[in-house]
Design an enzyme around this catalytic site. Sequence first.
Site, PDB file in Angstrom:
ATOM      1  N   SER A  76       7.245   4.690   9.261  1.00 51.60           N
ATOM      2  CA  SER A  76       7.367   3.658   8.225  1.00 51.60           C
ATOM      3  C   SER A  76       6.060   2.919   8.037  1.00 51.60           C
ATOM      4  CB  SER A  76       8.479   2.685   8.591  1.00 51.60           C
ATOM      5  OG  SER A  76       7.997   1.753   9.535  1.00 51.60           O
ATOM      6  N   LYS A  77       6.014   2.151   6.947  1.00 53.43           N
ATOM      7  CA  LYS A  77       4.832   1.338   6.664  1.00 53.43           C
ATOM      8  C   LYS A  77       4.553   0.399   7.822  1.00 53.43           C
ATOM      9  CE  LYS A  77       4.819   1.155   1.651  1.00 53.43           C
ATOM     10  NZ  LYS A  77       4.729   0.331   0.460  1.00 53.43           N
ATOM     11  N   ARG A  78       5.621  -0.084   8.406  1.00 49.94           N
ATOM     12  CA  ARG A  78       5.461  -1.055   9.490  1.00 49.94           C
ATOM     13  C   ARG A  78       4.817  -0.432  10.728  1.00 49.94           C
ATOM     14  NH1 ARG A  78      10.115  -1.972   7.317  1.00 49.94           N
ATOM     15  NH2 ARG A  78      11.149  -0.658   8.835  1.00 49.94           N
ATOM     16  N   ASP A  79       4.832   0.898  10.805  1.00 52.58           N
ATOM     17  CA  ASP A  79       4.201   1.530  11.969  1.00 52.58           C
ATOM     18  C   ASP A  79       2.700   1.292  11.971  1.00 52.58           C
ATOM     19  OD1 ASP A  79       6.456   2.508  13.267  1.00 52.58           O
ATOM     20  OD2 ASP A  79       6.604   4.187  11.881  1.00 52.58           O
TER      21      ASP A  79
ATOM     22  N   PRO B  50       0.834  -1.203   0.000  1.00 51.90           N
ATOM     23  CA  PRO B  50       0.000   0.000   0.000  1.00 51.90           C
ATOM     24  C   PRO B  50       0.869   1.252   0.000  1.00 51.90           C
ATOM     25  CG  PRO B  50       0.095  -0.963   2.191  1.00 51.90           C
ATOM     26  CD  PRO B  50       0.806  -1.912   1.286  1.00 51.90           C
TER      27      PRO B  50
END
Length: 507
Positions: free
Chosen positions: A263-266, A15
């Site tokens: 980050s995306k991982r957040d 995404p």
Amino acid sequence: MREVRVRFAPSPTGPLHIGGVRTALYNYLFARKLGGKFILRIEDTDQGRFVPGAEQYIIESLTWCGIHFDEGVHIGGPYAPYRQSDRKEMYHQYALQLINNGKAYYAFDTPEELEVLRKDFESRKETFQYGPITRSGLKNSLTLPKSEVQSKLDAGEHYVIRIKIPEHETITVNDLIRGVVQVDSSLLDDKVLYKSDGMPTYHLANVVDDYLMKISHVIRGEEWLPSAPLHVLLYRYLGWEAQMPEFAHLPLLLKPDGNGKLSKRDGDRLGFPVFPLKWTDPKSGEISSGYRESGYLPEAFINMLAFLGWNPGTEQELFSMEELCHAFTIDRVSKSGAKFDVEKAHWYNHQYMARKAPAELASLLNPLLKAKNIEASEDYVQQVCMLIHDRVVLIPDLWSQSHFFFVDPDDYDATVTAKIWKPETSALIADFIPVLEKTEPFTKEALETNIKAFIQAKGIGMGQLMNPFRLAMVGTNAGPGMLDIATIIGRENTIRRVSRGIEKIKN
Ligand code: GLU
């Protein structure tokens, strides 16, 4: 002056992160401001990282944001195709051109051989780089006899084409945000440009496409700044220096505490979405929330994002897309990272909600009512919206701030009840019902007059009547003016709720 042509060039690896949306936004504003063209190019050369659905997600997200393209993978244009995997055949000739000019070479080292070297360097606390110092000892067309290189190629052996980085040359990148950035070429490695599977890598495809698509300005995230010297070299080696775009590397979007990149991982870990739209991971099924589904307005989301790394130099904070297009300039983009601030995101949304016309708010509330099988006339919904518009932050608040206009309260706030519903209150409220019955017409003015007369006759303060009245009507002590609530829901409903209150509110 050169025609302004900018591009957003995401890789469909998942995404789109809000940092990516901001990059697209700044490119869009830059193009609009200068009457240029904005292009969507999909950079999918790294097939190993391809995620199904990501490209559609990117397009849907930017459409929701009101960021539109002049050319791109979804709309075509004079430089089609705009998806790199569909342009695969175009890149090989440029890799060959670099080899023929002595600016690139074939390398035959296997991944296993390179891994051994990497480990070996690591054990000496050094980092292995395929580059000016090491390449003379490795298996490539600079070290192997010509005939051997040819026979390897003829035999279809796996190879990569690497750029031949010069030794001790200063490479200059002129960045519109950072100024002059200079790098000693010896710090760079001989990056892979092309693989024998017929796919270019990001670096080659990116530069070739920017050149072929006549891109005038490359506006992208700071994480690409380390690649910029390599790109400058590629333009030079391919003989395109005169057509090289100008570069602008945008500051990072940081976590709210300023500690590191958002980050995306957040994901939802920090209590707010990092993606514009909800995303369901096709492999794990994991769901990440989106701004759209959380009830943000696209115009508020965009306004908030525009200010994460840019400011107009004035006090004005609210900007429509149109106004942003006029006000935006690259020289007001900051060099330092911008901290994400969820309170500010809420503030923006609230500002936009509060300014919406009743009809617009009604169009947002109507689907919520429909989902609850509540029927109400458009006129009624708009009246309600007018009363609550300045109490709403996110779209779902349209319901949480208005439910009592549509349904009787189910339960009554215990703390409020304990505070305001005294032993004598039920009798007082029972005496108040005839006042409601005889108020004619049932308007705010008439009610106000009669209520004043009632409390005077009873010798009580306004709060002694109005607080329990509100509790019976709303279920708590919040909400817009009581007379507004009563007159909108009407006499019959008001009397019913008050009577129900006497029965149900026990203290
Ligand atoms: N494909 C790169 C990305 O995913 C584009 C970087 C650039 O704009 O050059 O961000």
